[in-house]
Design a protein around this motif. Sequence first.
Motif, mmCIF file in Angstrom:
data_model
loop_
_atom_site.group_PDB
_atom_site.id
_atom_site.type_symbol
_atom_site.label_atom_id
_atom_site.label_comp_id
_atom_site.label_asym_id
_atom_site.label_seq_id
_atom_site.Cartn_x
_atom_site.Cartn_y
_atom_site.Cartn_z
ATOM 1 N N GLY A 36 -47.300 26.188 -4.646
ATOM 2 C CA GLY A 36 -48.106 25.163 -4.878
ATOM 3 C C GLY A 36 -47.571 23.928 -5.282
ATOM 4 N N GLU A 82 -54.917 21.135 5.800
ATOM 5 C CA GLU A 82 -54.193 20.991 4.624
ATOM 6 C C GLU A 82 -53.906 22.317 3.834
ATOM 7 N N ARG A 83 -52.575 22.499 3.272
ATOM 8 C CA ARG A 83 -52.296 23.677 2.532
ATOM 9 C C ARG A 83 -51.316 23.455 1.662
ATOM 10 N N SER A 84 -51.237 24.400 0.421
ATOM 11 C CA SER A 84 -50.002 24.175 -0.264
ATOM 12 C C SER A 84 -48.844 24.756 0.040
ATOM 13 N N ASP A 85 -47.465 24.570 -0.236
ATOM 14 C CA ASP A 85 -46.330 25.204 -0.051
ATOM 15 C C ASP A 85 -45.378 25.223 -1.294
ATOM 16 N N GLU A 142 -51.107 11.969 2.734
ATOM 17 C CA GLU A 142 -51.222 12.759 1.558
ATOM 18 C C GLU A 142 -50.025 13.908 1.708
ATOM 19 N N MET A 143 -49.118 14.038 2.534
ATOM 20 C CA MET A 143 -48.126 15.051 2.786
ATOM 21 C C MET A 143 -47.040 14.707 1.689
ATOM 22 N N THR A 144 -46.493 15.843 1.160
ATOM 23 C CA THR A 144 -45.298 15.306 0.251
ATOM 24 C C THR A 144 -44.314 15.129 0.980
ATOM 25 N N SER A 187 -49.939 18.683 5.069
ATOM 26 C CA SER A 187 -51.255 18.173 5.761
ATOM 27 C C SER A 187 -51.084 17.437 6.875
ATOM 28 N N GLU A 210 -45.863 21.639 -3.232
ATOM 29 C CA GLU A 210 -45.899 20.759 -2.462
ATOM 30 C C GLU A 210 -47.320 20.715 -1.407
ATOM 31 N N THR A 211 -47.504 19.776 -0.769
ATOM 32 C CA THR A 211 -48.642 19.699 -0.090
ATOM 33 C C THR A 211 -48.266 19.419 1.498
ATOM 34 N N GLY A 237 -40.049 18.000 0.160
ATOM 35 C CA GLY A 237 -40.916 18.845 0.964
ATOM 36 C C GLY A 237 -40.122 19.346 2.391
#
Length: 222
Positions: A209, A203-206, A148-150, A214, A211-212, A169
């Motif tokens: 918001g 998981e967090r946004s970067d 699920e990672m950008t 995770s 990008e992800t 990312g």
Amino acid sequence: MITFDNQWEEVHKSREWGRYPSEEVIRFVARNFYNKDRKQIRLLDAGCGTGAIAWYLARESFDTYGFDGSETALKKAKKRMKDEDLRIQFRLADACSIPYEDLFFDGVVDSGMIVANTIEGIKKILGECYRVLKTGGKFFSTALFRREMTGYGTGIQLEEHTFRNITKGSLSGIGTIHFFDQDEIRELWTEIGFKNIKIDYCERSDNNGQETVSHFFVEAEK
């Protein structure tokens, strides 16, 4: 076989990387080793980079060791420990042949080392981490990036779920990355011989918001 990606040498030459351990690492160490005679506990910062985890372990009075494949990273790590009067045994080495004897460590911590490989390399590194652990020793790995990672699916695909020269990312420009799911982690760790495998993720946004970020963190026992 070589598992160290030389692109990390360029990363460490061009930017600062990781001065402090993650909360997950601190929690793992605290829960497993704080109530023991710390000077008698040998802990390894595997693929230590500039020594963030080793720095923390030494400050907490553990018998601390670290290795990495990057000369530049180790040079930075050694300078920091000298400046802060911390005693850590660092070695230049590839994770496919960890330079310590069998059953040497009470705990091994990996942060972003295993993930920077193909499946063949990952299996070899896991086997080496298992080898150097004492029976009953604990292995902790974090920064195992999720699908699920950008950045997943970008760059050059080397094999299923493994990409190089990712173009999106925070993983851009750091070489080869394998992206995991929970079933694959459990299968790989079990194949090597690890037991009591505990898997969690954050998981967090970067980037405002867009990008992800995770990744999994995994605790296991020999």
